[in-house]
Design a protein around this motif. Structure first.
Motif, PDB file in Angstrom:
ATOM      1  N   LYS A  16      49.769  -7.298  -6.349  1.00 20.93           N
ATOM      2  CA  LYS A  16      51.040  -7.163  -5.640  1.00 20.93           C
ATOM      3  C   LYS A  16      51.642  -8.530  -5.334  1.00 20.93           C
ATOM      4  N   ASP A  17      50.807  -9.477  -4.941  1.00 19.80           N
ATOM      5  CA  ASP A  17      51.265 -10.818  -4.599  1.00 19.80           C
ATOM      6  C   ASP A  17      50.063 -11.759  -4.579  1.00 19.80           C
ATOM      7  N   HIS A  18      50.304 -13.017  -4.265  1.00 21.20           N
ATOM      8  CA  HIS A  18      49.240 -14.026  -4.247  1.00 21.20           C
ATOM      9  C   HIS A  18      48.140 -13.667  -3.239  1.00 21.20           C
ATOM     10  N   ASP A  19      48.523 -13.183  -2.058  1.00 23.18           N
ATOM     11  CA  ASP A  19      47.521 -12.816  -1.049  1.00 23.18           C
ATOM     12  C   ASP A  19      46.625 -11.680  -1.535  1.00 23.18           C
ATOM     13  N   SER A  20      47.213 -10.718  -2.223  1.00 27.28           N
ATOM     14  CA  SER A  20      46.433  -9.610  -2.764  1.00 27.28           C
ATOM     15  C   SER A  20      45.467 -10.104  -3.837  1.00 27.28           C
ATOM     16  N   ALA A  21      45.932 -10.995  -4.690  1.00 24.76           N
ATOM     17  CA  ALA A  21      45.061 -11.556  -5.727  1.00 24.76           C
ATOM     18  C   ALA A  21      43.883 -12.286  -5.085  1.00 24.76           C
ATOM     19  N   PRO A 140      46.011   5.248  -3.595  1.00 25.98           N
ATOM     20  CA  PRO A 140      45.832   3.898  -3.062  1.00 25.98           C
ATOM     21  C   PRO A 140      44.361   3.487  -3.003  1.00 25.98           C
ATOM     22  N   TYR A 141      43.452   4.453  -2.969  1.00 23.20           N
ATOM     23  CA  TYR A 141      42.024   4.143  -3.048  1.00 23.20           C
ATOM     24  C   TYR A 141      41.765   3.328  -4.314  1.00 23.20           C
ATOM     25  N   VAL A 142      42.473   3.693  -5.373  1.00 25.53           N
ATOM     26  CA  VAL A 142      42.335   3.009  -6.658  1.00 25.53           C
ATOM     27  C   VAL A 142      43.307   1.837  -6.766  1.00 25.53           C
ATOM     28  N   TRP A 143      44.576   2.020  -6.408  1.00 28.95           N
ATOM     29  CA  TRP A 143      45.637   1.078  -6.773  1.00 28.95           C
ATOM     30  C   TRP A 143      46.144   0.197  -5.635  1.00 28.95           C
ATOM     31  N   SER A 144      45.568   0.295  -4.444  1.00 29.96           N
ATOM     32  CA  SER A 144      46.025  -0.531  -3.319  1.00 29.96           C
ATOM     33  C   SER A 144      45.994  -2.020  -3.679  1.00 29.96           C
ATOM     34  N   GLY A 145      47.038  -2.714  -3.268  1.00 27.28           N
ATOM     35  CA  GLY A 145      47.134  -4.153  -3.511  1.00 27.28           C
ATOM     36  C   GLY A 145      47.630  -4.520  -4.890  1.00 27.28           C
ATOM     37  N   TRP A 165      50.859   2.759   4.316  1.00 24.33           N
ATOM     38  CA  TRP A 165      50.388   1.945   3.200  1.00 24.33           C
ATOM     39  C   TRP A 165      48.917   1.641   3.409  1.00 24.33           C
ATOM     40  N   ASP A 166      48.170   1.683   2.341  1.00 22.34           N
ATOM     41  CA  ASP A 166      46.759   1.322   2.371  1.00 22.34           C
ATOM     42  C   ASP A 166      46.671  -0.191   2.190  1.00 22.34           C
ATOM     43  N   HIS A 167      46.019  -0.864   3.139  1.00 22.08           N
ATOM     44  CA  HIS A 167      45.910  -2.321   3.075  1.00 22.08           C
ATOM     45  C   HIS A 167      44.524  -2.791   2.655  1.00 22.08           C
ATOM     46  N   GLN A 168      43.598  -1.844   2.434  1.00 19.77           N
ATOM     47  CA  GLN A 168      42.287  -2.215   1.901  1.00 19.77           C
ATOM     48  C   GLN A 168      42.434  -2.612   0.444  1.00 19.77           C
ATOM     49  N   PRO A 169      41.557  -3.463  -0.054  1.00 24.57           N
ATOM     50  CA  PRO A 169      41.602  -3.742  -1.489  1.00 24.57           C
ATOM     51  C   PRO A 169      41.278  -2.483  -2.285  1.00 24.57           C
ATOM     52  N   GLY A 170      41.949  -2.308  -3.404  1.00 22.83           N
ATOM     53  CA  GLY A 170      41.762  -1.117  -4.224  1.00 22.83           C
ATOM     54  C   GLY A 170      40.763  -1.330  -5.353  1.00 22.83           C
ATOM     55  N   VAL A 171      40.271  -0.228  -5.872  1.00 18.16           N
ATOM     56  CA  VAL A 171      39.300  -0.259  -6.965  1.00 18.16           C
ATOM     57  C   VAL A 171      39.866  -1.005  -8.172  1.00 18.16           C
ATOM     58  N   ALA A 172      41.082  -0.682  -8.587  1.00 26.72           N
ATOM     59  CA  ALA A 172      41.665  -1.324  -9.768  1.00 26.72           C
ATOM     60  C   ALA A 172      41.821  -2.827  -9.548  1.00 26.72           C
ATOM     61  N   GLY A 173      42.199  -3.233  -8.342  1.00 24.01           N
ATOM     62  CA  GLY A 173      42.324  -4.659  -8.048  1.00 24.01           C
ATOM     63  C   GLY A 173      40.992  -5.386  -8.154  1.00 24.01           C
TER      64      GLY A 173
END
Length: 189
Positions: A16-21, A140-145, A165-173
């Motif tokens: 989603k953004d630098h912080d998410s990465a 969002p369990y999978v795609w959050s962030g 919004w889910d703010h936990q890191p997601g599985v896909a991330g």
């Protein structure tokens, strides 16, 4: 589940953004640190890829290893969250095996009998429940962030909030960070 839709999500996914990465990279480093002692033994016992087990551990208990893999409840108590009535367990491994068997995590979640990335992502969504699928939303369990995530979240068991919004890191991330930054082969077909 629509395998083509999931494959298209994966093919286009970005953080989603630098912080998410950065957050997902931190989670990837934690998963790798626990791999040998926690996830490889579960993969050996079940055939489920270590990185999927790590992703469940990240989502359900933030790598605590004192909780049940199916919901994060403490191992030494009977679980009170869904799935209720599991345990107590002597150790994390026993609880993890129980959770994975209870939810029938296997390549049969996808099509075929192998763990390609689509099967892994479908297994993650099914492990958490199909509520988002029934709302026609990427889980969002999978795609959050990631760029795939949309508003809408179960804020607790059975309680839906279309604006949350889910703010936990997601599985896909997590998987994306493992692939891009650590060269982990996700067995893509």
């Amino acid at each position: 589940m629509d395998r083509e839709r999931i494959l298209n999500f994966w093919a286009s996914v970005k953080f989603k953004d630098h912080d998410s990465a950065a957050m997902h990279e931190h989670m990837a480093q934690r998963a790798l640190a626990y791999r040998t002692n926690f996830y490889d033994p579960v993969e050996k016992a079940t055939g489920i890829p270590w990185y999927l087990v790590a992703a469940f551990d990240m989502r359900e208990e933030d790598f605590d290893h004192n909780g049940y893999l199916g919901n994060g409840d403490k191992l030494w108590r009977v679980t009170t969250h869904i799935p209720r009535g599991r345990g107590p367990f002597e150790n994390w491994f026993d609880g993890a095996i129980d959770a994975l068997k209870l939810d029938h995590v296997s390549p049969a979640f996808g099509e075929g009998n192998h763990w390609d990335i689509v099967t892994v992502l479908i297994a993650a969504e099914k492990f958490n429940g199909l509520g988002y699928f029934h709302h026609n939303l990427p889980s969002p369990y999978v795609w959050s962030g990631t760029s795939v995530q949309h508003a809408g979240k179960y804020t607790s068991d059975g309680h839906w909030d279309p604006n949350a919004w889910d703010h936990q890191p997601g599985v896909a991330g997590l998987l994306l960070a493992l692939k891009l930054n650590h060269g982990i082969d996700l067995n893509e077909a």
